[in-house]
Design an enzyme around this catalytic site. Structure first.
Site, PDB file in Angstrom:
ATOM      1  N   ARG A  50     -14.286 -23.401   7.009  1.00 22.81           N
ATOM      2  CA  ARG A  50     -15.259 -24.450   6.671  1.00 22.81           C
ATOM      3  C   ARG A  50     -15.955 -24.970   7.929  1.00 22.81           C
ATOM      4  NH1 ARG A  50     -13.252 -29.607   3.221  1.00 22.81           N
ATOM      5  NH2 ARG A  50     -12.266 -30.159   5.196  1.00 22.81           N
ATOM      6  N   ARG A 103     -32.022 -27.919  21.922  1.00 17.78           N
ATOM      7  CA  ARG A 103     -32.235 -26.950  23.014  1.00 17.78           C
ATOM      8  C   ARG A 103     -31.992 -27.576  24.377  1.00 17.78           C
ATOM      9  NH1 ARG A 103     -38.082 -24.877  21.156  1.00 17.78           N
ATOM     10  NH2 ARG A 103     -38.276 -27.145  21.189  1.00 17.78           N
ATOM     11  N   LYS A 150     -19.447 -30.757   7.126  1.00 18.47           N
ATOM     12  CA  LYS A 150     -18.565 -31.808   7.620  1.00 18.47           C
ATOM     13  C   LYS A 150     -19.045 -32.126   9.033  1.00 18.47           C
ATOM     14  CE  LYS A 150     -13.782 -33.126   6.984  1.00 18.47           C
ATOM     15  NZ  LYS A 150     -14.023 -34.444   6.435  1.00 18.47           N
ATOM     16  N   GLU A 183     -18.803 -37.820  -5.289  1.00 16.38           N
ATOM     17  CA  GLU A 183     -17.471 -37.861  -4.686  1.00 16.38           C
ATOM     18  C   GLU A 183     -17.231 -39.267  -4.169  1.00 16.38           C
ATOM     19  OE1 GLU A 183     -17.036 -35.460  -1.144  1.00 16.38           O
ATOM     20  OE2 GLU A 183     -19.098 -35.809  -0.523  1.00 16.38           O
TER      21      GLU A 183
HETATM   22  N1  PXG Z   1     -15.197 -35.705   0.671  1.00 13.95           N
HETATM   23  C1  PXG Z   1     -15.487 -36.201   1.879  1.00 13.95           C
HETATM   24  C2  PXG Z   1     -16.803 -36.836   2.105  1.00 13.95           C
HETATM   25  C3  PXG Z   1     -14.548 -36.087   2.914  1.00 13.95           C
HETATM   26  O1  PXG Z   1     -14.828 -36.565   4.121  1.00 13.95           O
HETATM   27  C4  PXG Z   1     -13.028 -35.010   1.365  1.00 13.95           C
HETATM   28  C5  PXG Z   1     -14.017 -35.122   0.397  1.00 13.95           C
HETATM   29  C6  PXG Z   1     -11.751 -34.307   1.029  1.00 13.95           C
HETATM   30  O2  PXG Z   1     -11.712 -33.035   1.648  1.00 13.95           O
HETATM   31  P1  PXG Z   1     -10.332 -32.348   2.084  1.00 13.95           P
HETATM   32  O3  PXG Z   1     -10.770 -31.052   2.693  1.00 13.95           O
HETATM   33  O4  PXG Z   1      -9.689 -33.264   3.075  1.00 13.95           O
HETATM   34  O5  PXG Z   1      -9.527 -32.184   0.876  1.00 13.95           O
HETATM   35  C7  PXG Z   1     -13.289 -35.495   2.649  1.00 13.95           C
HETATM   36  C8  PXG Z   1     -12.262 -35.382   3.727  1.00 13.95           C
HETATM   37  C9  PXG Z   1     -10.548 -39.743   7.681  1.00 13.95           C
HETATM   38  C10 PXG Z   1     -10.383 -38.458   6.954  1.00 13.95           C
HETATM   39  O6  PXG Z   1     -10.094 -39.802   8.834  1.00 13.95           O
HETATM   40  C11 PXG Z   1     -11.373 -38.046   6.070  1.00 13.95           C
HETATM   41  C12 PXG Z   1     -11.226 -36.847   5.407  1.00 13.95           C
HETATM   42  C13 PXG Z   1     -10.121 -36.065   5.603  1.00 13.95           C
HETATM   43  C14 PXG Z   1      -9.139 -36.479   6.484  1.00 13.95           C
HETATM   44  C15 PXG Z   1      -9.265 -37.699   7.161  1.00 13.95           C
HETATM   45  O7  PXG Z   1     -11.107 -40.683   7.133  1.00 13.95           O
HETATM   46  N2  PXG Z   1     -12.230 -36.519   4.565  1.00 13.95           N
END
Ligand code: PXG
Length: 290
Positions: A50, A103, A150, A183
């Protein structure tokens, strides 16, 4: 605490990047939040895939192969003596000047890996479930900043988080530009209705926890899984609702915008999936020992 910084393990106090780093100046970079459980980095390969997809779209070359990036994560965990923990992997555009043109960043990206203990949601949230609200801040349009990326630019989510804080709730639903549920600020969202598991198909991050839960539901629980467009109305009238994320794992939701969901208590499908998820976290990933 030892931090991985561009190939070297350095003490926390010495882990510094330039104020001209475009990750700092513009949020121009990518990150992953990853977890290790009992010496298994859960789905590390999927996290790295990812990350590299985000970097590819952003046209950032990490300079490392995926295998080298996986080794760097494991090295950081070992250097900190952690068999369980949270890993924050950050790739920035690197040092540039005071202009947003990438750049201008002529050097290499900065690669930073932090491994620490994880802070979890309080136990009562899992036992009693969360009450959450929908916030006014709409999730980024897919052709503005695609939620699949991300990126270090998390302001969209932070604005929604501020609104959740103002409403006194721990998480918030964000809608997409068409009014469908997308989400939460740092979690994906699911609902169960008539034995079918449903989750938004568009406008959200493709969470690693989300993917795992969908697989477990289909293969181990033999329940039908649908990725579709879902309205708030459907969530209000669901039998069960829960959120998924690396930090939260699976967390039940019992109220949305003042409407009770199902019985108002965490439901059986949520509980079963959480148990299955716990089992898989200790098996499915990159194994290492200290
Ligand atoms: N949506 C968003 C916008 C995220 O940032 C998820 C869904 C869940 O994805 P995963 O791959 O974790 O199942 C995320 C993940 C933090 C923190 O420090 C945020 C995430 C993951 C771990 C820590 O706030 N976001």
């Amino acid at each position: 605490m030892k931090i991985y910084l561009n190939g070297k393990m350095v003490e926390k106090e010495e882990a510094r990047v330039s104020v001209f780093d475009h990750g700092f100046l513009y949020g121009d970079g990518a990150f992953e939040g990853i977890r290790a459980y009992s010496g298994v980095v859960f789905r590390l390969k999927e996290h790295i895939d990812r990350l590299y997809e985000t970097c590819h779209t952003m046209m950032i070359n990490t300079g490392l192969t995926k295998k080298q990036m996986i080794e760097a994560v494991v090295k950081t965990l070992k250097a900190n003596g952690l068999t369980d923990g949270y890993i924050r992997l950050v790739v920035t555009r690197g040092d540039g000047d005071l202009g947003l043109d990438p750049r201008k960043c002529k050097g290499n990206p900065n690669i930073i890996i932090i491994a620490d203990k994880i802070t979890l949601y309080p136990e009562e949230f899992y036992k009693n479930g969360l009450a959450i609200v929908t916030v006014p801040t709409v999730r980024n349009h897919i052709e503005a900043i695609n939620p699949q990326l991300k990126s270090l630019n998390y302001l969209n989510n932070i604005m929604a988080k501020i609104e959740a804080n103002n409403a006194g709730v721990p998480e918030a639903i964000m809608l997409d530009g068409n009014g469908y549920v997308a989400e939460c600020t740092g979690d994906n969202i699911f609902m169960v209705k008539g034995g079918v598991l449903k989750t938004p198909q568009q406008g959200r991050l493709r969470g690693i926890t989300r993917d795992t839960v969908m697989e477990l539901a289909a293969t181990k629980c033999k329940i039908k899984v649908e990725e579709t467009f879902i309205t708030r109305h459907e969530f209000f009238n669901a039998d069960e609702c829960f959120l998924t994320g690396t930090a939260a794992e699976l967390i039940p939701v019992i109220k949305i915008d003042g409407r009770i969901i199902g019985t108002g208590k965490p439901g059986p499908v949520t509980a079963k999936l959480l148990k299955l998820f716990h089992d898989v976290t200790r098996k499915d990933g990159v194994k290492y020992s200290l």
